[in-house]
Design a protein around this motif. Structure first.
Motif, PDB file in Angstrom:
ATOM      1  N   ILE A 183       0.776  -1.396  -0.026  1.00 16.58           N
ATOM      2  CA  ILE A 183      -0.085  -0.130   0.139  1.00 16.58           C
ATOM      3  C   ILE A 183       0.775   1.334   0.020  1.00 16.58           C
ATOM      4  O   ILE A 183       1.743   1.501   0.563  1.00 16.58           O
ATOM      5  CB  ILE A 183      -0.949  -0.141   1.329  1.00 16.58           C
ATOM      6  N   PRO A 184       0.567   2.213  -0.764  1.00 17.99           N
ATOM      7  CA  PRO A 184       1.349   3.537  -0.722  1.00 17.99           C
ATOM      8  C   PRO A 184       1.265   3.961   0.506  1.00 17.99           C
ATOM      9  O   PRO A 184       0.291   3.989   1.191  1.00 17.99           O
ATOM     10  CB  PRO A 184       0.608   4.498  -1.697  1.00 17.99           C
ATOM     11  N   GLY A 185       2.422   4.717   1.165  1.00 15.44           N
ATOM     12  CA  GLY A 185       2.717   5.290   2.303  1.00 15.44           C
ATOM     13  C   GLY A 185       3.999   6.108   2.413  1.00 15.44           C
ATOM     14  O   GLY A 185       4.697   5.982   1.438  1.00 15.44           O
ATOM     15  N   THR A 186       4.160   6.686   3.591  1.00 15.99           N
ATOM     16  CA  THR A 186       5.426   7.584   3.779  1.00 15.99           C
ATOM     17  C   THR A 186       6.402   6.312   4.361  1.00 15.99           C
ATOM     18  O   THR A 186       6.112   5.410   4.866  1.00 15.99           O
ATOM     19  CB  THR A 186       5.098   8.507   4.878  1.00 15.99           C
ATOM     20  N   ASN A 187       7.570   6.962   4.446  1.00 15.27           N
ATOM     21  CA  ASN A 187       8.773   6.104   4.812  1.00 15.27           C
ATOM     22  C   ASN A 187       9.173   6.754   6.353  1.00 15.27           C
ATOM     23  O   ASN A 187       8.624   7.848   6.858  1.00 15.27           O
ATOM     24  CB  ASN A 187       9.818   6.444   4.132  1.00 15.27           C
ATOM     25  N   GLY A 188       9.911   5.785   7.118  1.00 19.16           N
ATOM     26  CA  GLY A 188      10.387   6.472   8.209  1.00 19.16           C
ATOM     27  C   GLY A 188       9.724   5.500   9.435  1.00 19.16           C
ATOM     28  O   GLY A 188       8.913   4.743   9.313  1.00 19.16           O
ATOM     29  N   SER A 189       9.894   6.115  10.607  1.00 18.94           N
ATOM     30  CA  SER A 189       9.349   5.248  11.879  1.00 18.94           C
ATOM     31  C   SER A 189       7.885   5.499  12.139  1.00 18.94           C
ATOM     32  O   SER A 189       7.149   4.678  12.710  1.00 18.94           O
ATOM     33  CB  SER A 189      10.165   5.620  13.116  1.00 18.94           C
ATOM     34  N   ASN A 190       7.322   6.691  11.652  1.00 17.13           N
ATOM     35  CA  ASN A 190       6.103   7.042  11.747  1.00 17.13           C
ATOM     36  C   ASN A 190       5.449   7.139  10.522  1.00 17.13           C
ATOM     37  O   ASN A 190       5.115   7.929   9.852  1.00 17.13           O
ATOM     38  CB  ASN A 190       5.794   8.655  12.349  1.00 17.13           C
ATOM     39  N   LYS A 191       5.120   5.623  10.071  1.00 20.88           N
ATOM     40  CA  LYS A 191       4.482   5.609   8.799  1.00 20.88           C
ATOM     41  C   LYS A 191       3.177   5.649   8.783  1.00 20.88           C
ATOM     42  O   LYS A 191       2.442   5.334   9.765  1.00 20.88           O
ATOM     43  CB  LYS A 191       4.742   3.916   8.315  1.00 20.88           C
ATOM     44  N   VAL A 192       2.698   6.213   7.463  1.00 18.52           N
ATOM     45  CA  VAL A 192       1.416   6.621   7.401  1.00 18.52           C
ATOM     46  C   VAL A 192       0.849   6.018   5.932  1.00 18.52           C
ATOM     47  O   VAL A 192       1.777   6.208   5.036  1.00 18.52           O
ATOM     48  CB  VAL A 192       0.719   7.932   7.491  1.00 18.52           C
ATOM     49  N   VAL A 246     -10.946   5.208  29.143  1.00 17.76           N
ATOM     50  CA  VAL A 246      -9.311   5.128  28.816  1.00 17.76           C
ATOM     51  C   VAL A 246      -9.318   4.949  27.430  1.00 17.76           C
ATOM     52  O   VAL A 246      -8.193   5.556  27.094  1.00 17.76           O
ATOM     53  CB  VAL A 246      -9.033   3.658  29.552  1.00 17.76           C
ATOM     54  N   SER A 247     -10.090   4.608  26.530  1.00 18.40           N
ATOM     55  CA  SER A 247      -9.860   4.431  25.028  1.00 18.40           C
ATOM     56  C   SER A 247      -9.674   5.832  24.433  1.00 18.40           C
ATOM     57  O   SER A 247      -8.892   6.194  23.634  1.00 18.40           O
ATOM     58  CB  SER A 247     -10.846   3.586  24.556  1.00 18.40           C
ATOM     59  N   VAL A 248     -10.761   6.656  24.923  1.00 19.55           N
ATOM     60  CA  VAL A 248     -10.709   8.062  24.297  1.00 19.55           C
ATOM     61  C   VAL A 248      -9.588   8.894  24.734  1.00 19.55           C
ATOM     62  O   VAL A 248      -8.987   9.596  23.894  1.00 19.55           O
ATOM     63  CB  VAL A 248     -12.065   8.576  24.781  1.00 19.55           C
ATOM     64  N   VAL A 249      -9.163   8.875  26.196  1.00 23.69           N
ATOM     65  CA  VAL A 249      -8.017   9.640  26.609  1.00 23.69           C
ATOM     66  C   VAL A 249      -6.638   8.802  26.012  1.00 23.69           C
ATOM     67  O   VAL A 249      -5.924   9.774  25.362  1.00 23.69           O
ATOM     68  CB  VAL A 249      -7.783   9.298  28.049  1.00 23.69           C
ATOM     69  N   TYR A 250      -6.565   7.844  25.508  1.00 28.25           N
ATOM     70  CA  TYR A 250      -5.441   7.239  24.900  1.00 28.25           C
ATOM     71  C   TYR A 250      -5.418   7.613  23.309  1.00 28.25           C
ATOM     72  O   TYR A 250      -4.324   8.018  22.805  1.00 28.25           O
ATOM     73  CB  TYR A 250      -5.418   5.632  25.015  1.00 28.25           C
ATOM     74  N   LEU A 251      -6.589   7.676  22.621  1.00 30.99           N
ATOM     75  CA  LEU A 251      -6.555   8.163  21.111  1.00 30.99           C
ATOM     76  C   LEU A 251      -6.238   9.608  21.229  1.00 30.99           C
ATOM     77  O   LEU A 251      -5.601  10.136  20.376  1.00 30.99           O
ATOM     78  CB  LEU A 251      -8.081   8.000  20.773  1.00 30.99           C
ATOM     79  N   VAL A 252      -6.580  10.493  22.215  1.00 30.03           N
ATOM     80  CA  VAL A 252      -6.391  11.862  22.348  1.00 30.03           C
ATOM     81  C   VAL A 252      -4.610  11.976  22.392  1.00 30.03           C
ATOM     82  O   VAL A 252      -3.913  12.642  21.692  1.00 30.03           O
ATOM     83  CB  VAL A 252      -6.923  12.659  23.393  1.00 30.03           C
ATOM     84  N   PHE A 253      -4.094  11.239  23.419  1.00 32.22           N
ATOM     85  CA  PHE A 253      -2.676  11.142  23.469  1.00 32.22           C
ATOM     86  C   PHE A 253      -2.000  10.635  22.379  1.00 32.22           C
ATOM     87  O   PHE A 253      -0.998  11.163  22.055  1.00 32.22           O
ATOM     88  CB  PHE A 253      -2.138  10.308  24.769  1.00 32.22           C
ATOM     89  N   MET A 254      -2.406   9.453  21.642  1.00 31.12           N
ATOM     90  CA  MET A 254      -1.921   9.079  20.270  1.00 31.12           C
ATOM     91  C   MET A 254      -1.603   9.874  19.438  1.00 31.12           C
ATOM     92  O   MET A 254      -0.673  10.302  18.758  1.00 31.12           O
ATOM     93  CB  MET A 254      -2.542   7.703  20.237  1.00 31.12           C
ATOM     94  N   ASP A 258       1.652  -2.931  12.028  1.00 32.04           N
ATOM     95  CA  ASP A 258       2.794  -3.097  13.073  1.00 32.04           C
ATOM     96  C   ASP A 258       3.280  -1.845  13.857  1.00 32.04           C
ATOM     97  O   ASP A 258       4.063  -1.820  14.453  1.00 32.04           O
ATOM     98  CB  ASP A 258       4.015  -3.534  12.264  1.00 32.04           C
ATOM     99  N   ASP A 259       2.245  -0.834  13.601  1.00 30.74           N
ATOM    100  CA  ASP A 259       2.546   0.477  14.316  1.00 30.74           C
ATOM    101  C   ASP A 259       2.167   0.285  15.872  1.00 30.74           C
ATOM    102  O   ASP A 259       0.812  -0.203  16.113  1.00 30.74           O
ATOM    103  CB  ASP A 259       1.940   1.552  13.943  1.00 30.74           C
ATOM    104  N   ILE A 260       3.173   0.578  16.641  1.00 28.15           N
ATOM    105  CA  ILE A 260       3.129  -0.021  18.182  1.00 28.15           C
ATOM    106  C   ILE A 260       1.769   0.847  18.863  1.00 28.15           C
ATOM    107  O   ILE A 260       0.791   0.331  19.404  1.00 28.15           O
ATOM    108  CB  ILE A 260       4.111   0.112  19.104  1.00 28.15           C
ATOM    109  N   MET A 261       1.762   2.222  18.730  1.00 31.71           N
ATOM    110  CA  MET A 261       0.465   3.086  19.005  1.00 31.71           C
ATOM    111  C   MET A 261      -0.682   2.567  18.841  1.00 31.71           C
ATOM    112  O   MET A 261      -1.701   2.497  19.390  1.00 31.71           O
ATOM    113  CB  MET A 261       0.978   4.475  19.055  1.00 31.71           C
TER     114      MET A 261
END
Length: 538
Positions: A220-229, A297-305, A413-416
């Motif tokens: 799938i097309p995406g960006t490179n690097g550790s924060n891949k999108v 917890v899920s909403v708070v974590y999403l905001v943090f992420m 495979d993105d941890i967050m």
């Protein structure tokens, strides 16, 4: 929608109260009760006659009095949880707790589609629409809260909004409120099934690759690097769920076999049946109500992420007011009703707001607390939607790549993202049985007078609901579309039409209906109707 029998504040009915479920026929001139209720009545009178009325030594104990049923409130894509009964008619929650409960009830999986909705409407118009829809739904919710006070000469202290609808519109109000309530419930359960299939698939894929030390590069097309999108929609001819290139010294056949049996739409939606169908058939969901904290917890974590991702990706904005280019969308787009459909359900709490506010210790602060809660909900939606849209890396990717579930823009495979999916998966697996219970109570009690007439009745209903979820996850896994269709449908009744109609009728009966109020509330009804029609045209 609260589901309960009898009253929220039961002690006020001493020494005896006949439960509505014990009424055999309320249309007879002489009301008849069941043998159970009659026997209970005799037991209560037996206790009361042993001593004088002033002596409370032998007052009927609690185990003799009929116990109130469990009370649950829910917002379709937010949280469902159990509400504690009040004591002697007084709520025990402070304003702060009430505000948090309303925020917690509304917030949920709809937040995942807000960035997509902003993309469909355009950045500037998306922000404006979130503010306007928040104000409009807040006003309609205010009208719901005040609707009981417009009824005179009738005790409405224990009424919910469907009871008010029945008072004004008779059986039509009763059955139509049931219909639209079921639309919101079943729509939410379908969205949950699609999302649970998505999260379970990505979680299983992450665990399998980690355990077998497999490095997978999605095509799938995406960006490179550790924060891949990534941009799944750009790989139309290559379904993102199972198309990947593997670099591993292990057994390739085993990996291909895993991908064959672990497919997002072909297999995983069916695996969920083995876990969730038995849970739906339980008589009481009170065990799952203990886990509603997972929603917070899920909403708070999403905001943090979202905050962390934006800090790494930076801001990527370019303002093109009406023209579109390769990487950016216009600020105003004709597809904006798709966002209003999502927001109708995202701000939907009209079915249970009376119950939530009834437990407020300071009833005079209800309007203020409701307004603050709506402000916080709108602020959360704005923050997540704006940050995801603004930080989406354009270029190299186009803003059109923002998915209906923004977590799909991050690889498995993105941890967050993996942690977010785990939180949301467990939260949904605990809320789903609660929503199924509420659907069962509303539908089966209406038709059979019993929320659990038999295991066969319950199983048939649950199979139909689960079948709808599996079919959508298999053939139409578009949560944005499902949310906006169900939101515009149930919102037409509970958000736009009924609150406005009831307010106009009550003013007319009191001889206080003026032209400005008439025009404004007819306009609100027309907005709701246009919102629904537009979902099928765009």
């Amino acid at each position: 929608l609260r589901v309960f029998l009898p009253s929220l504040c039961f002690p006020s009915f001493r020494p005896f109260h006949v439960e509505p479920t014990n009424i055999v026929n309320v249309n007879d001139d002489m009301q008849r009760v069941t043998d159970e209720a009659s026997a209970m009545n005799k037991r209560i009178h037996y206790y009361s006659r042993l001593t004088s009325s002033a002596d409370r030594t032998l007052i009927a104990p609690d185990h003799v009095l009929p116990a109130p049923d469990e009370i649950y409130v829910y917002s379709p894509l937010g949280t469902a949880f159990k509400v504690d009964s009040c004591t002697d008619g007084y709520g025990k929650n402070s304003s702060l707790v009430t505000i948090f409960m309303i925020w917690n009830t509304m917030m949920g999986t709809s937040i995942l589609s807000i960035p997509w909705g902003i993309k469909q409407a355009g950045f500037t118009s998306g922000i404006i629409l979130i503010l306007l829809m928040g104000i409009l739904t807040l006003y309609c919710c205010y009208r719901v809260v005040k609707s009981r006070q417009m009824i005179s000469l009738t005790d409405t202290s224990n009424w919910e909004f469907p009871d008010v609808c029945k008072y004004y519109f008779g059986s039509f109000g009763q059955w139509s409120s049931l219909l639209f309530s079921m639309v919101s419930l079943v729509g939410a359960m379908v969205v949950y099934w699609v999302l649970m299939s998505n999260f379970l698939f990505n979680t299983g894929k992450f665990i399998y690759n980690f355990v077998h030390d497999i490095n997978v590069t999605d095509i799938i097309p995406g960006t490179n690097g550790s924060n891949k999108v990534i941009c799944p929609s750009a790989a139309t001819g290559h379904p993102p769920q199972n198309r990947s290139v593997m670099f591993s010294s292990g057994n390739r056949t085993g990996f291909e076999l895993f991908e064959e049996w672990w497919d997002k739409s072909q297999t995983v939606p069916f695996y969920l049946i083995a876990v969730l169908l038995p849970l739906l058939n339980l008589k009481s969901p009170s065990f799952f109500a203990k886990f509603n904290v997972l929603g917070t917890v899920s909403v708070v974590y999403l905001v943090f992420m979202v905050t962390v991702k934006a800090a790494h990706l930076g801001m990527h904005l370019e303002f093109n007011w009406f023209t579109e280019n390769e990487f950016f969308v216009p600020e105003f787009r004709i597809l904006f009703p798709q966002l209003t459909g999502v927001l109708t359900l995202a701000f939907f709490i009209h079915n249970c707001v009376i119950t939530l506010l009834q437990n407020n210790r300071n009833q005079e602060n209800n309007v203020r607390d409701l307004s603050i809660a709506y402000f916080l909900v709108g602020l959360t939606y704005l923050y997540v939607g704006v940050i995801i849209f603004a930080s989406f890396p354009s270029p190299p990717l186009s803003k059109e790549c923002i998915e209906q579930n923004f977590l799909d823009n991050f690889p498995s495979d993105d941890i967050m993202s993996f942690v977010a999916r785990i939180f949301l998966l467990f939260q949904m697996m605990t809320v789903y049985p609660l929503l199924g219970y509420l659907a069962r109570v509303q539908l089966l009690r209406q038709f059979f007078g019993n929320a659990y007439p038999s295991f066969f009745h319950v199983l048939i209903l649950n199979l139909a609901i689960v079948g709808a979820g599996v079919a959508m996850a298999r053939f139409y896994p578009n949560i944005g579309g499902i949310i906006r269709y169900s939101g515009a449908t149930c919102g037409l009744a509970f958000v736009f039409v009924y609150p406005s109609l009831i307010y106009m009728i009550s003013l007319h009966r009191a001889g206080q209906l003026m032209w400005p109020a008439l025009v404004i509330h007819i306009f609100i009804i027309l907005l709701g109707l246009a919102n629904l029609i537009a979902q099928f045209l765009l």
